[in-house]
Design a protein around this motif. Structure first.
Motif, PDB file in Angstrom:
ATOM      1  N   ALA A  54      13.665   9.529  -4.136  1.00 44.60           N
ATOM      2  CA  ALA A  54      12.623   9.053  -2.861  1.00 44.60           C
ATOM      3  C   ALA A  54      12.026   7.807  -3.176  1.00 44.60           C
ATOM      4  O   ALA A  54      11.933   7.001  -2.211  1.00 44.60           O
ATOM      5  N   MET A  55      11.416   7.567  -4.380  1.00 49.76           N
ATOM      6  CA  MET A  55      10.547   6.495  -4.622  1.00 49.76           C
ATOM      7  C   MET A  55      11.504   5.339  -4.820  1.00 49.76           C
ATOM      8  O   MET A  55      11.058   4.270  -4.114  1.00 49.76           O
ATOM      9  N   SER A  56      12.573   5.588  -5.299  1.00 50.51           N
ATOM     10  CA  SER A  56      13.715   4.571  -5.503  1.00 50.51           C
ATOM     11  C   SER A  56      14.080   3.930  -4.034  1.00 50.51           C
ATOM     12  O   SER A  56      14.326   2.898  -3.772  1.00 50.51           O
ATOM     13  N   ARG A  57      14.245   4.971  -3.174  1.00 57.77           N
ATOM     14  CA  ARG A  57      15.001   4.550  -1.780  1.00 57.77           C
ATOM     15  C   ARG A  57      13.955   3.794  -1.186  1.00 57.77           C
ATOM     16  O   ARG A  57      14.195   2.758  -0.346  1.00 57.77           O
ATOM     17  N   GLN A  58      12.660   4.054  -1.197  1.00 58.04           N
ATOM     18  CA  GLN A  58      11.524   3.677  -0.597  1.00 58.04           C
ATOM     19  C   GLN A  58      11.458   1.967  -0.998  1.00 58.04           C
ATOM     20  O   GLN A  58      11.442   1.337  -0.173  1.00 58.04           O
TER      21      GLN A  58
ATOM     22  N   VAL B 276       0.888  -1.156   0.168  1.00 62.22           N
ATOM     23  CA  VAL B 276       0.001  -0.132  -0.058  1.00 62.22           C
ATOM     24  C   VAL B 276       0.852   1.378   0.136  1.00 62.22           C
ATOM     25  O   VAL B 276       0.476   2.163  -0.734  1.00 62.22           O
ATOM     26  N   ALA B 277       2.001   1.392   0.679  1.00 65.22           N
ATOM     27  CA  ALA B 277       2.763   2.405   0.807  1.00 65.22           C
ATOM     28  C   ALA B 277       3.444   2.585  -0.696  1.00 65.22           C
ATOM     29  O   ALA B 277       3.672   3.762  -0.839  1.00 65.22           O
ATOM     30  N   ILE B 278       3.961   1.694  -0.975  1.00 63.10           N
ATOM     31  CA  ILE B 278       4.788   1.740  -2.581  1.00 63.10           C
ATOM     32  C   ILE B 278       3.267   2.156  -3.398  1.00 63.10           C
ATOM     33  O   ILE B 278       3.814   3.043  -4.416  1.00 63.10           O
TER      34      ILE B 278
END
Length: 407
Positions: A287-291, A56-58
């Motif tokens: 930030a998307m990549s790091r998550q 869900v977070a992704i």
């Protein structure tokens, strides 16, 4: 008087002028959309386990990035996966939510029950796949079943993306026949070309996509490439240029075996190399990549394109000397565009200019006479440590050098 060029472009991008020969005009007037499959093919990478909260977070982050469609999982995988897909559907995202289904009605029913927008019918198409996964069904039997499945899913009120598994090793006449029959039937919204084993050249992808686009007579095409030969991004771009309007990719390129085309790489290639505006919030890419890196536990190579830690780090003295005068001597676009920052490291390859810059950056009063001795110690220390130095190590070298000069 000869007019001087502006070497500081306002959009922060300076790609090769030779790119024009690659016919970027092929994208003019088209809408290229990303159907990210991080939560499906990405999670299929060996060793990755995402729980419902992770997914869900992704999904929320993908939506904030501006992704058009999220392939949220394989509906038949587990009850937990269906729960996660249901939560994503109920999250009120702008992105369309689709799921992968096997070629059976039961999967389509499960997809309907969790409320997704669309289904992706994964149905093996090459001779080898049909022999060993579909018990040797003939082309006629395959086509009949495919049309029936698509019609069933459409009647259940869902969009239908037909995904013929192992497309790049299938018979071209058969692929054309499939595309033509789906065009006639009007039961699919899209056909996905799948380079399942990553075994096709960019020229081959162009040929296949062009043929399917031609035979499909208006049926949109999506391109999904694996990275077994490091060609997934190039193949995806080849597919787009040949007429595919949808990109199937994953954040960080995660996925089966060697992974998939990286969403961030394809998007930035479109933006910078083709000059095509994707409409995505590019500043969110890092930030998307790091998550995804943190939640999957799959660590990126430092030199990973676009989002790697070294993507905008520089150490070599000759490079830094030019960079400090104009960053486009060493970069084709500004790091801030993708949420990155430029970094100048001190190490074995550094020059005096780097030492001077770092001292100024840290507010250190380093006289010109001390530059060479400091640089010598930086190189010596870097060789000993077999890495670049951090700021604290540099400060200690400067302090020791200045103390020696004063004594």
């Amino acid at each position: 008087m000869e007019k001087r060029m502006n070497f500081f472009p306002e959009n922060g991008r300076w790609p090769s002028p030779f790119n024009q020969a690659a016919n970027p005009a092929a994208l003019a007037g088209r809408r290229i959309r990303v159907a990210d499959c991080t939560l499906r093919d990405g999670e299929q990478q060996a060793g990755i386990v995402l729980n419902s909260d992770d997914k869900v977070a992704i999904a929320r982050s993908l939506d904030a990035l501006g992704i058009y469609e999220i392939e949220a999982g394989t509906v038949a995988s587990s009850e937990e996966d269906r729960e996660a897909i249901g939560r994503i559907v109920q999250a009120g995202l702008n992105a369309r939510i689709s799921v992968l289904c096997r070629g059976i009605n039961a999967d389509i029913d499960l997809a309907h029950d969790v409320g997704v927008w669309g289904v992706r019918l994964s149905f093996p198409v090459s001779d080898i796949e049909r022999e060993y996964k579909l018990k040797g069904v003939s082309e006629d039997e395959y086509l009949s079943r495919a049309l029936t499945l698509a019609e069933y899913a459409r009647k259940r009120g869902m969009a239908v993306i037909f995904s013929p598994f192992d497309t790049t090793r299938a018979s071209l006449p058969f692929l054309r026949r499939i595309a033509a029959e789906f065009s006639r039937a009007g039961t699919v919204d899209r056909i996905r070309i799948v380079d399942t084993t990553g075994c096709a050249l960019p020229q081959a992808i162009s040929h296949i996509v062009g043929e399917v686009v031609d035979a499909g007579n208006g049926v949109p095409v999506e391109i999904h490439c694996h990275n077994d030969f490091g060609l997934s991004c190039a193949n995806t771009l080849a597919g787009i240029q040949a007429g595919a309007d949808y990109v199937s990719s994953t954040i960080n390129g995660i996925g089966e075996r060697c992974g998939n085309a990286s969403t961030e790489e394809v998007v930035m290639a479109l933006e910078v190399l083709y000059g095509y505006e994707t409409g995505l919030h590019l500043e969110r890419l890092k930030a998307m990549s790091r998550q995804v890196e943190e939640l999957t536990g799959i660590r990126l190579s430092p030199n990973k394109a676009v989002v790697g830690e070294n993507a905008f780090r520089h150490e070599a003295g000759m490079v830094v000397a030019g960079l400090l005068k104009n960053p486009f001597t060493a970069e084709s676009y500004a790091p801030e565009i993708v949420g990155q920052q430029r970094g100048i490291l001190l190490g074995k390859k550094s020059g005096v200019v780097s030492v001077q810059h770092k001292a100024m950056q840290l507010g250190l009063d380093l006289p010109e006479s001390a530059l060479a001795p400091v640089l010598a110690l930086v190189k010596e220390r870097a060789v000993h440590l077999r890495r670049s130095l951090d700021d604290d190590e540099f400060v200690r070298i400067v302090e020791a050098t200045l103390a020696a000069h004063q004594s």
